[in-house]
Design an enzyme around this catalytic site. Structure first.
Site, PDB file in Angstrom:
ATOM      1  N   SER A  87       0.837  -1.209   0.000  1.00 20.54           N
ATOM      2  CA  SER A  87       0.000   0.000   0.000  1.00 20.54           C
ATOM      3  C   SER A  87       0.871   1.259   0.000  1.00 20.54           C
ATOM      4  CB  SER A  87      -0.949  -0.040   1.196  1.00 20.54           C
ATOM      5  OG  SER A  87      -1.880   1.036   1.156  1.00 20.54           O
ATOM      6  N   HIS A 192      -8.809   1.247   1.644  1.00 20.96           N
ATOM      7  CA  HIS A 192      -8.909   0.272   0.551  1.00 20.96           C
ATOM      8  C   HIS A 192     -10.349  -0.199   0.371  1.00 20.96           C
ATOM      9  CE1 HIS A 192      -4.626   0.124  -0.098  1.00 20.96           C
ATOM     10  NE2 HIS A 192      -4.443   0.020   1.194  1.00 20.96           N
TER      11      HIS A 192
END
Length: 285
Positions: A87, A192
């Site tokens: 990420s 997310h």
């Protein structure tokens, strides 16, 4: 940006950059020792010292973790065969590979933290839930039934769900009934997930203003588990799409990687490698 070819025997090290949740108390010291200019730049860009306020949320955690990760990479003193980031860690991997200028990367990460924090504040109260043990399919079924989404497929027996608090409570209860373990994560929003959609437009605009160059070594996208194709697009998509970390690690191993070096604070990513690929070597800078 190219394909990931099978690596020759001499080039089997991949460097991994951690994401949010990896913060440690020594991040400032690590950064000051190797890249002191990044401490000053982060303070300027954020408007205050992010290292002093790491416990206050993603706005401060992201630039601090990024800076410490890049400083750790410098300490490794190697050119890896490939790199990947979990990420947030994608920005560190791309900056280390020279695909994004370091100052641009600091500014992008600070913006990313700010817009994600703002999106979390605008959305209904939400968070993230780790579902431990079991198979990915079980966590996916639980997510569908609870109207939440899979945010991270991290490792065998570790899938993270994201969504509104009510849905996560439902998912936690369902996981416990199925004999799995459910653990709420200390995050400030539904990362997310579709809740982050409001954050994407400003990040996209900022990415359009940044020069993107060919990296010195392949960098894998952790949402597609393959080398970045369109860096600007894929970094923006990562805000709302799941991290496919288990698949990313397998892609590296399938290309011949046999040594993984984690850089930066914490040892979260090293642990995920050991759970996913028990036959490889794992080190930490």
């Amino acid at each position: 940006m190219g394909t990931l070819r099978r690596m020759p025997v001499a080039d089997r090290t991949a460097v991994l950059f951690p994401g949010q949740g990896s913060q440690t108390d020594d991040m400032r010291a690590t950064t000051e020792a190797a890249r002191p200019e990044l401490v000053a730049l982060a303070r300027e860009v954020v408007g205050e010292d992010p290292f002093d306020r790491v416990d206050e949320g993603t706005r401060f955690q992201q630039p601090a973790i990024f800076c410490a990760s890049v400083a750790g990479f410098d300490a490794l003193d190697l050119t890896p065969a490939a790199a990947a980031g979990h990420s947030l860690g994608e920005f560190g991997a791309l900056a280390a590979a020279g695909a994004i200028d370091m100052e641009d990367a600091v500014r992008l990460v600070a913006l990313r933290g700010r817009v994600m924090d703002a999106a979390a504040q605008q959305a209904p109260p939400g968070g993230m839930l780790a579902v431990l043990k079991g198979e990915p399919g079980q966590a996916e079924a639980i997510a569908r039934a609870a109207d939440v989404v899979v945010a991270n497929d991290n490792a065998p027996g570790q899938v993270v769900l994201s969504g509104p608090v009510e849905g996560l409570d439902t998912a936690a209860a369902a996981a416990e009934r199925d004999g799995l373990r459910a653990m709420r994560l200390p995050v400030s929003g539904s990362f997310h997930s579709p809740a982050m959609e409001p954050a994407t437009s400003e990040l996209r605009a900022a990415l359009r203003r940044v020069e993107v160059r060919r990296p010195r070594f392949p960098v894998l996208s952790s949402i597609f588990a393959r080398p970045f194709g369109n860096v600007r697009l894929e970094l923006a998509l990562a805000l709302t799409h799941p991290v496919r970390w288990r698949q990313t690690l397998h892609a590296l191993r399938d290309a011949g990687i046999r040594r993984f070096a984690e850089t930066g604070p914490g040892k979260v990513v090293s642990g995920l490698v050991r759970r996913t690929l028990p036959d490889v070597e794992v080190t930490h800078a």
